[in-house]
Design a protein around this motif. Structure first.
Motif, PDB file in Angstrom:
ATOM      1  N   GLY A 216      31.299 -24.216  18.251  1.00  0.00           N
ATOM      2  CA  GLY A 216      31.875 -23.020  17.664  1.00  0.00           C
ATOM      3  C   GLY A 216      32.770 -22.309  18.654  1.00  0.00           C
ATOM      4  O   GLY A 216      33.234 -22.912  19.637  1.00  0.00           O
TER       5      GLY A 216
ATOM      6  N   SER B 154      32.738 -18.408  10.720  1.00  0.00           N
ATOM      7  CA  SER B 154      31.744 -17.434  10.279  1.00  0.00           C
ATOM      8  C   SER B 154      30.944 -16.904  11.468  1.00  0.00           C
ATOM      9  O   SER B 154      30.608 -17.642  12.389  1.00  0.00           O
TER      10      SER B 154
ATOM     11  N   ASP C 242      33.474 -22.975  11.537  1.00  0.00           N
ATOM     12  CA  ASP C 242      34.238 -22.543  10.364  1.00  0.00           C
ATOM     13  C   ASP C 242      34.693 -21.094  10.465  1.00  0.00           C
ATOM     14  O   ASP C 242      35.306 -20.546   9.547  1.00  0.00           O
TER      15      ASP C 242
END
Length: 348
Positions: free
Chosen positions: A304, A172, A170
């Motif tokens: 990620g 972050s 996401d």
């Protein structure tokens, strides 16, 4: 040949230079004055652009203490400068003070200031250079790189998990590493004169890109490095990078060479590249990263964004890192290294 007293004085001068805060865009320099009998009488260090040079600080300290410098020796970590900038040439100050011998470590690599040793010899002084030259040069690796290569030295800092990821799917990324590691970063940031991040990282994390003390309070404005945001995406004015804690420069392009050229115009010597695997990848692909500082957290993400977005397509494209320091920082591991240019050797 340098005497034992002069060698001890050079070590003292090196310590004085190391103890100063960031002097960039100028070099760190220390100076110790010895009297005619070889006894230490004064110590000085340069503390940044526009401030007196180390030799002048030491001469002033000797004058204030009421000690005689005439007939003495100046031991300086860097060859005394021979040009007039914001301050006068140190060569003139030494000659006028009656110094008869100068011992220096690193020869001045800056074409604008070099030639001091020759000027001193022409004035009748005894000059010896190259004393503890390796230690003296190590003081100002980044500054020397900048003045000899015409571009700032670039240190890339990143934080990643054990599986090499610097952000979750996401986007972050706060916080991958511990508070101890983040405090450790502040000490490195305080030694640079520009902190650079891409617009993507700024939009995702709203970082301050400033130097803070152990209580998480910002250092005074005059001690803050220049904050530089690179990229074409607009950043809203309410983001923290535009606060009044530190100066901020926007460079609306992504070409690393153009970015460094602009920063050279700004007088920047040492760039701290932080935030944004895409921007870091552009610098990496261009061969413009001179030091890597990685903080590795003892954790896994599994998916990620990687810490670096490069252009490698095969293992043959892998570039080695020559590790110069490895340390435990809280629960994290800090790795410092220099990118190698040669391909990694094949294992038998």
């Amino acid at each position: 040949m340098a005497t034992e007293n002069e060698l001890q004085a050079m070590r003292r001068a090196l310590d004085a230079a190391r103890a100063t805060a960031r002097a960039l865009p100028n070099p760190r320099v220390g100076c110790v004055l010895l009297d005619a009998q070889g006894r230490e009488i004064a110590v000085g260090a340069h503390e940044g652009a526009g401030r007196p040079h180390a030799e002048v600080v030491a001469l002033a300290a000797a004058l204030e203490a009421g000690v005689e410098v005439r007939g003495g020796t100046a031991v300086v970590t860097l060859e005394p400068c021979d040009h007039t900038g914001r301050t006068g040439p140190c060569t003139r100050a030494l000659v006028e003070a009656g110094i008869v011998r100068v011992v220096h470590g690193q020869s001045d690599p800056d074409p604008a200031a070099a030639g001091g040793a020759g000027t001193l010899v022409a004035a009748g002084l005894d000059v010896e250079g190259g004393v503890l030259a390796d230690e003296a040069t190590q003081l100002n690796v980044e500054w020397t790189h900048a003045v000899t290569r015409g571009r700032p030295f670039v240190t890339w800092k990143y934080a990643a998990t054990l599986d090499g990821l610097s952000a979750a799917p996401d986007g972050s990324s706060k916080w991958i590493t511990s508070a101890v590691a983040r405090r450790d970063v502040q000490a490195f940031r305080a030694d640079v004169d520009a902190i650079v991040a891409g617009t993507g990282a700024v939009l995702a994390d709203d970082p301050r890109l400033s130097v803070r003390d152990e209580n998480d309070l910002p250092l005074p404005y005059e001690q803050q490095p220049l904050r530089v945001v690179v990229g074409e995406t607009q950043i809203p004015s309410y983001y923290r990078v535009f606060d009044r804690v530190a100066p901020t420069l926007l460079i609306q392009q992504r070409d690393p060479e153009a970015v460094l050229a602009r920063l050279t115009e700004e007088g920047v010597r040492h760039v701290w590249l932080e935030g944004g695997p895409r921007l870091a990848g552009a610098f990496w692909n261009a061969g413009l990263i001179d030091r890597v500082i990685g903080y590795i957290a003892p954790s896994m993400l599994g998916s990620g964004r990687a810490a670096l977005e490069g252009e490698a397509t095969t293992l043959a494209d892998m570039r080695p890192i020559d590790i110069t320091d490895l340390a435990r920082v809280g629960p994290d591991i800090r790795i410092i290294g220099t990118p190698g240019r040669a391909p990694r050797e094949e294992m038998p």
